[in-house]
Enzyme design. Structure first.
Site, PDB file in Angstrom:
ATOM      1  N   ARG A 549      -2.308  -8.408  27.590  1.00  0.00           N
ATOM      2  CA  ARG A 549      -3.571  -7.958  27.563  1.00  0.00           C
ATOM      3  C   ARG A 549      -4.472  -8.254  29.198  1.00  0.00           C
ATOM      4  O   ARG A 549      -3.709  -8.698  29.676  1.00  0.00           O
ATOM      5  CB  ARG A 549      -3.884  -8.255  26.644  1.00  0.00           C
ATOM      6  CG  ARG A 549      -4.470  -8.245  25.373  1.00  0.00           C
ATOM      7  CD  ARG A 549      -4.538  -9.262  24.132  1.00  0.00           C
ATOM      8  NE  ARG A 549      -3.998 -10.650  24.519  1.00  0.00           N
ATOM      9  CZ  ARG A 549      -3.843 -11.194  22.819  1.00  0.00           C
ATOM     10  NH1 ARG A 549      -5.082 -11.453  22.083  1.00  0.00           N
ATOM     11  NH2 ARG A 549      -3.173 -12.626  23.208  1.00  0.00           N
ATOM     12  N   SER A 610       2.607 -16.687  31.064  1.00  0.00           N
ATOM     13  CA  SER A 610       2.900 -17.572  30.485  1.00  0.00           C
ATOM     14  C   SER A 610       4.861 -18.374  30.111  1.00  0.00           C
ATOM     15  O   SER A 610       5.922 -18.224  29.363  1.00  0.00           O
ATOM     16  CB  SER A 610       2.925 -17.360  28.896  1.00  0.00           C
ATOM     17  OG  SER A 610       1.962 -16.789  28.554  1.00  0.00           O
ATOM     18  N   ASP A 664       0.082 -20.675  29.272  1.00  0.00           N
ATOM     19  CA  ASP A 664      -1.106 -20.196  27.983  1.00  0.00           C
ATOM     20  C   ASP A 664      -1.371 -20.594  26.956  1.00  0.00           C
ATOM     21  O   ASP A 664      -2.654 -21.385  26.283  1.00  0.00           O
ATOM     22  CB  ASP A 664      -0.140 -19.043  27.073  1.00  0.00           C
ATOM     23  CG  ASP A 664       1.240 -19.406  26.927  1.00  0.00           C
ATOM     24  OD1 ASP A 664       1.613 -20.300  27.409  1.00  0.00           O
ATOM     25  OD2 ASP A 664       2.079 -18.708  25.969  1.00  0.00           O
TER      26      ASP A 664
HETATM   27  C1  BG6 Z   1      -2.045 -15.670  22.516  1.00  0.00           C
HETATM   28  C2  BG6 Z   1      -1.678 -16.423  24.660  1.00  0.00           C
HETATM   29  O1  BG6 Z   1      -3.447 -16.143  21.812  1.00  0.00           O
HETATM   30  O2  BG6 Z   1      -1.070 -16.138  22.635  1.00  0.00           O
HETATM   31  C3  BG6 Z   1      -0.478 -15.997  24.705  1.00  0.00           C
HETATM   32  O3  BG6 Z   1      -3.177 -15.665  24.547  1.00  0.00           O
HETATM   33  C4  BG6 Z   1       0.481 -16.249  24.361  1.00  0.00           C
HETATM   34  O4  BG6 Z   1      -0.729 -15.959  26.082  1.00  0.00           O
HETATM   35  C5  BG6 Z   1       0.209 -16.246  22.847  1.00  0.00           C
HETATM   36  O5  BG6 Z   1       1.556 -16.228  24.405  1.00  0.00           O
HETATM   37  C6  BG6 Z   1       1.007 -17.136  22.250  1.00  0.00           C
HETATM   38  O6  BG6 Z   1       1.936 -15.766  21.135  1.00  0.00           O
HETATM   39  P1  BG6 Z   1       2.654 -15.142  20.847  1.00  0.00           P
HETATM   40  O7  BG6 Z   1       3.127 -15.185  19.222  1.00  0.00           O
HETATM   41  O8  BG6 Z   1       2.223 -14.145  21.425  1.00  0.00           O
HETATM   42  O9  BG6 Z   1       4.182 -14.901  21.938  1.00  0.00           O
HETATM   43  C1  GLC Z   2       7.933 -20.130  26.925  1.00  0.00           C
HETATM   44  C2  GLC Z   2       7.836 -20.392  28.080  1.00  0.00           C
HETATM   45  C3  GLC Z   2       6.144 -21.179  27.847  1.00  0.00           C
HETATM   46  C4  GLC Z   2       5.065 -20.887  27.404  1.00  0.00           C
HETATM   47  C5  GLC Z   2       5.698 -20.246  25.858  1.00  0.00           C
HETATM   48  C6  GLC Z   2       5.029 -20.149  24.712  1.00  0.00           C
HETATM   49  O1  GLC Z   2       8.402 -21.682  26.283  1.00  0.00           O
HETATM   50  O2  GLC Z   2       8.323 -20.448  29.200  1.00  0.00           O
HETATM   51  O3  GLC Z   2       5.607 -21.425  29.426  1.00  0.00           O
HETATM   52  O4  GLC Z   2       4.234 -21.114  27.019  1.00  0.00           O
HETATM   53  O5  GLC Z   2       6.952 -19.952  26.020  1.00  0.00           O
HETATM   54  O6  GLC Z   2       4.441 -19.006  25.448  1.00  0.00           O
END
Ligand code: BG6
Ligand code: GLC
Ligand code: GLC
Length: 924
Positions: A549, A610, A664
């Site tokens: 995003r 992340s 994240d």
């Molecule tokens: C979102 C965050 O809300 O949650 C992301 O903005 C994050 O950065 C994510 O990685 C985790 O959830 P998913 O299910 O999209 O991996």
């Molecule tokens: C993976 C990444 C970590 C992140 C998590 C959730 O474990 O290594 O940095 O926070 O996914 O998205």
């Protein structure tokens, strides 16, 4: 009355009188007999009315109508299909309740090949009257003794015998081996059994008896045994009709029409329990004074009124009442009765059947009557034959009306104009009474002319069918064992979870100290949660979850306003070259800026990235290794902010000011921390899983300073990569790990997060299929396809409101055809896998909050955890299971879970805002 002579005849009292109220006593014998028998005549119109009325009751009961209670029960039996002919094995069958006061035990061998049959061995035992009316325990002990006696005479061992229990009374079944007696019918009235599970009562009795180890695998009604044992003719036999001591039928109904079942496909066998049909409107006109007397004198007065006109237990009784009446009127037996004629049960079905048989001849009738202690005159035999014929003809016609109602029901439910169907018939009335079947057939043809019915006599009085059901039930029970064995490693005990928590604590401490540990415990340079004074417009990027995003975040006095757009990152880009990936990211930013009218502006940018990064400051993050589905080349070991800046440089048109890089978990914690100052933990359970929390700076070896806090990105997904979780790892975890792009890495994440749970389930389903437990052992190409079973399916399958229908729909979409047992097992697999994930996640959170509590030397800690991630948010039970595990393992922490609504992009912007504020302050 006085007895005369050795015949025991009883003299009538004075002149002919009519004890049956309301019946005149004409002097002409023939007239009187005719008048009496006239009552047993049922017109075609009356039969049609019974058919319609019974059909109405059946349909009301199927719809689950509670009030007024329908006249028949329509009980589901848990038998879902007619036999395949492939069932095999040796089975013990115990029959109770079909045939009067006797109990039958059979030894049935199923050959597993259609058409191949072996004669069963059987033995009948008479149940003493006092046992039929005594305590329930006595009845079941009697049954267990009969079983032992029968088995003693056979060359079988005393272990591992499988028994099918034919129990022919109305029961609420809740499984193939669970059945609660609603009420006794026919001649039984044992205390303490109604409302009890009769399978359990039998099991208890067998155990008390102690000689044989017998597993009671299935319980069935006699109608079901009759239907299931029927040798299939041209098509399957889908109706079972019993006229024995009592009467009843079962048939295969479309499951979607049975309100009490949560099934919309397939068929289920329904026991109609038509014996209880007693609609006053329909039955009233055909009830005779004799029916009322019979009912009045019966054990179950007012109940089973329909059965009392048809069942073998009652036919003899009706004949007896009529003959006694005629004798008392002086029309028969010279006005004399006998003790047998006056005693309830004095005339049996056998007597009636034999006397009615046209080939019997007057001499035979005479002999029977004499046996009953009567002294028949020459003309009596013919009259008696008329009486027997009238009672039996009515019974057969009424039974035909009821069967016609079932056939109409089948036509309705299958939406067919015409119906070709086989009806399996069983019971002594068919066996001993030659005319019963022909009258039944004739009448059915009149009442249901559009049905082409073939009647097939049952094999071994239904014993074969009971064995068939038992074979299926035994197979299902064996499958259940294999399922339990397969799922056992997923079911973690409290001790195992506490051990995970303890190991996590140890790994945290080591990681913080810079010692070897699977937890990297990365400092983030975020020292505080937001204080609310942050202001300004920021750009944010959010990379690493389900969606990439780009966001515009406006932090103002009134709150935070977010505009965002989702861009896709194709797998070839995520796993291509680093340069390609970062160029794509910058392209997306440029597109976003153009759409938002931001082109040319250089807003401060926060980058939610992340993945594990070593940070030496807020705007520096060296990627340690990719996780989840990313594997772009030439990025590991590089500063991600530099890679982004270089890509910006390549795209000369833009200017961007990258201020902060944020994991994240940190973004989520900050975002929730903006609303709740207690939020000091960030948790993600989405594509991946991870947590961060506020640690005492003094505990962080790699960062100078002893006072204050620092947010630590634990990177807990890698927990266990040193082998410490191997005790918990199942063969399915190993398969998922091996097939991943990073074998041996992120072992904790691979047991918990959305990217992997569907795969764990898929591998488990493959294994169960190979054991023959699922999908009839048929492996399909689809199920062998990686990632075909999405984690979102777990959420959908486990959502209570949709239940098994949902499982079917999902699996059928995947091209898997499944039975309802398959659907239930798939649901259980999903539950086991997601429950373990949530519990492991809870053990991790418990370790974190306990660490914070101990850091601060608190007796009790109140803390909030900001959470995000599709799995946590979409799964119906995940969040409550995490919370429950934390309560269990960290009882001294009061933990509130806050779901982040705005994603971690908002948090990244807040971190950026704080940094900008601090930068401005230092400039000033
Ligand atoms: C979102 C965050 O809300 O949650 C992301 O903005 C994050 O950065 C994510 O990685 C985790 O959830 P998913 O299910 O999209 O991996
Ligand atoms: C993976 C990444 C970590 C992140 C998590 C959730 O474990 O290594 O940095 O926070 O996914 O998205
Ligand atoms: C009684 C029982 C029923 C059984 C029938 C025939 O009606 O209630 O369950 O099927 O008799 O034996």
């Amino acid at each position: 009355m006085d007895s005369i002579g050795s015949l025991g005849l009883q003299q009538r009292e004075g002149a002919p009188s009519c004890p049956q109220e309301g019946l005149p006593c004409p002097s002409n014998s023939s007239e009187l007999v005719q008048e009496c028998l006239q009552q047993f005549k049922v017109t075609g119109a009356q039969l049609r009315q019974i058919q319609t009325s019974l059909l109405d009751s059946m349909e009301q009961a199927l719809k689950g109508q509670a009030s007024p209670a329908p006249a028949v029960r329509m009980l589901p039996t848990y038998v879902g299909s007619t036999p395949h002919g492939t069932e095999q094995g040796d089975f013990v069958v115990l029959e109770l309740g079909a045939t009067g006061a006797s109990l039958r035990v059979l030894w049935v061998t199923l050959m597993g090949i259609e058409g191949h049959k072996m004669e069963p061995r059987s033995q009948e035992f008479v149940i003493p009257q006092e046992v039929m009316l005594g305590p329930g325990q006595q009845l079941f002990d009697f049954a267990a003794r009969c079983l032992s006696e029968f088995l003693d005479a056979l060359p079988v061992g005393n272990q591992g015998l499988q028994l099918g229990f034919s129990f022919s009374f109305p029961c609420h079944q809740t499984g193939l081996d669970k059945s609660t007696l609603i009420s006794w019918t026919k001649g039984f009235r044992c205390s303490g059994v109604e409302g009890q599970d009769v399978v359990q009562l039998l099991r208890d009795a067998i155990q008390r008896q102690g000689t044989y180890s017998i597993d009671v695998v299935a319980v069935v009604n006699d109608t079901v045994g009759t239907m299931m044992g029927c040798e299939p003719g041209l098509g399957p036999c889908e109706v079972g009709l019993v006229v024995d001591t009592g009467t009843n039928a079962c048939y295969m109904e479309e499951a979607r029409h049975v309100a009490v079942l949560d099934e919309d496909r397939g068929r289920v066998c329904i026991s109609v329990e038509w014996g209880s049909f007693s609609d006053d409107g329909a039955l009233g006109p055909v009830l005779t004074i004799f029916d009322h007397t019979l009912d009045h004198e019966s054990l179950n007065r007012g109940a089973q009124r329909f059965e009392k006109m048809i069942g073998g237990l009652y036919l003899g009784e009706l004949v007896r009442l009529v003959l006694a009446h005629l004798a008392r009127c002086g029309v028969l037996f010279g006005g004399y009765t006998s003790p047998a004629l006056l005693r309830q049960g004095g005339i049996l079905l056998e007597h009636v059947a034999e006397m009615e048989d046209p080939s019997a001849g007057a001499a035979r009738v005479h002999a029977i009557l004499q046996d009953l202690g009567l002294n028949p005159r020459a003309s009596d035999a013919e009259f008696v034959q008329h009486v027997c014929a009238a009672v039996c003809t009515r019974a057969a016609q009424l039974c035909a009306a009821a069967l016609a109602a079932v056939l109409s029901r089948l036509q309705h439910s299958r939406e067919q104009q015409t119906l070709q169907i086989a009806v399996a018939t069983g019971g002594r009335v068919f066996e001993r009474h030659p005319r019963f079947l022909s009258i039944l057939q004739e009448t059915v043809m009149l009442l249901a002319p559009e049905c082409d019915v073939s009647f097939i006599p049952s094999v071994d009085g239904g014993g074969q069918g009971v064995a068939m059901v038992t074979a299926v039930a035994a197979r299902l029970a064996a499958h259940r064992c294999l399922l339990e064995e397969t799922l056992a490693p997923f079911r973690l005990t409290r001790e195992q979870l506490a051990a995970v928590q303890a190991q996590m604590r140890e790994a945290m401490a080591k990681g913080l100290q810079g010692e070897a540990s699977s937890l990297r415990m990365l400092p983030t340079y975020v020292r505080d949660t937001p204080d609310g004074s942050e202001r300004g417009d920021f750009l944010a990027l959010d990379l690493g979850g389900t969606n990439f995003r780009v966001l515009l975040v406006r932090v103002a006095t009134g709150g935070v306003q977010i505009t965002s757009q989702i861009y896709s990152i194709p797998e070839c880009v995520a796993q291509g070259s680093g340069q390609q990936l970062f160029d794509h990211i910058v392209d997306c930013i440029v597109d976003f800026q153009e759409k938002q009218g931001l082109s040319g502006q250089s807003l401060p940018l926060g980058f939610t990235f992340s993945f594990p990064c070593t940070q030496l400051g807020l705007d520096q993050g060296i990627l340690l290794n990719w996780t989840k589905g990313f594997n772009a080349s030439d990025c590991e070991g590089q500063d991600v902010v530099c890679l982004l800046r270089e890509a910006i440089g390549r795209r000369q048109a833009v200017e961007l000011n990258v201020v902060a890089i944020v994991n994240d978990t940190v973004g989520t914690m900050m975002s929730c921390g903006y609303e709740d100052p207690h939020c000091e933990v960030g948790l993600i359970v989405g594509t991946g899983t991870n947590a961060c929390y506020m640690e005492e700076l003094r505990n962080v070896a790699s960062v100078d300073g002893d006072s204050g806090h620092m947010c630590i990105n634990m990177e807990w997904g890698a927990f266990g990569d040193d082998g410490s979780l191997s005790m918990l790892s199942t063969r399915f975890d190993a398969s998922v790990d091996q097939a991943s792009i990073n074998p041996g890495k992120q072992r904790f994440e691979k047991m918990i997060s959305g990217m992997y749970l569907g795969e764990i389930v898929r591998h488990t389903l493959l294994h169960l299929t190979s054991l023959g437990v699922l999908f009839r052992g048929q492996q399909t190409q689809r199920l062998q396809t990686r990632d075909i079973f999405k984690t979102k399916f777990l959420s959908e399958i486990e959502s209570d409101s949709l239940a098994l229908r949902q499982v079917r729909a999902i699996l059928e979409d995947l091209g898997l055809s499944l039975t309802s047992d398959d659907a239930l097992m798939v649901l259980e697999v999903c539950q086991a896998v997601s429950q373990r994930a949530a519990q492991l996640c809870g053990a991790g959170v418990a370790a974190v909050v306990e660490k914070i509590r101990e850091n601060r030397g608190l007796e009790e800690l109140t803390v909030s955890v900001g959470v995000d991630g599709t799995l946590y948010k979409l799964h119906p039970h995940f969040s409550s299971l995490v919370a429950a595990t934390v309560r269990e393992l960290a009882p001294r922490c009061v933990v509130t879970f806050l779901q982040s609504e705005d994603g971690s992009g908002k948090g990244a912007a807040l971190v950026t805002a704080v940094a900008c504020r601090l930068a401005q302050m230092t400039c000033v």
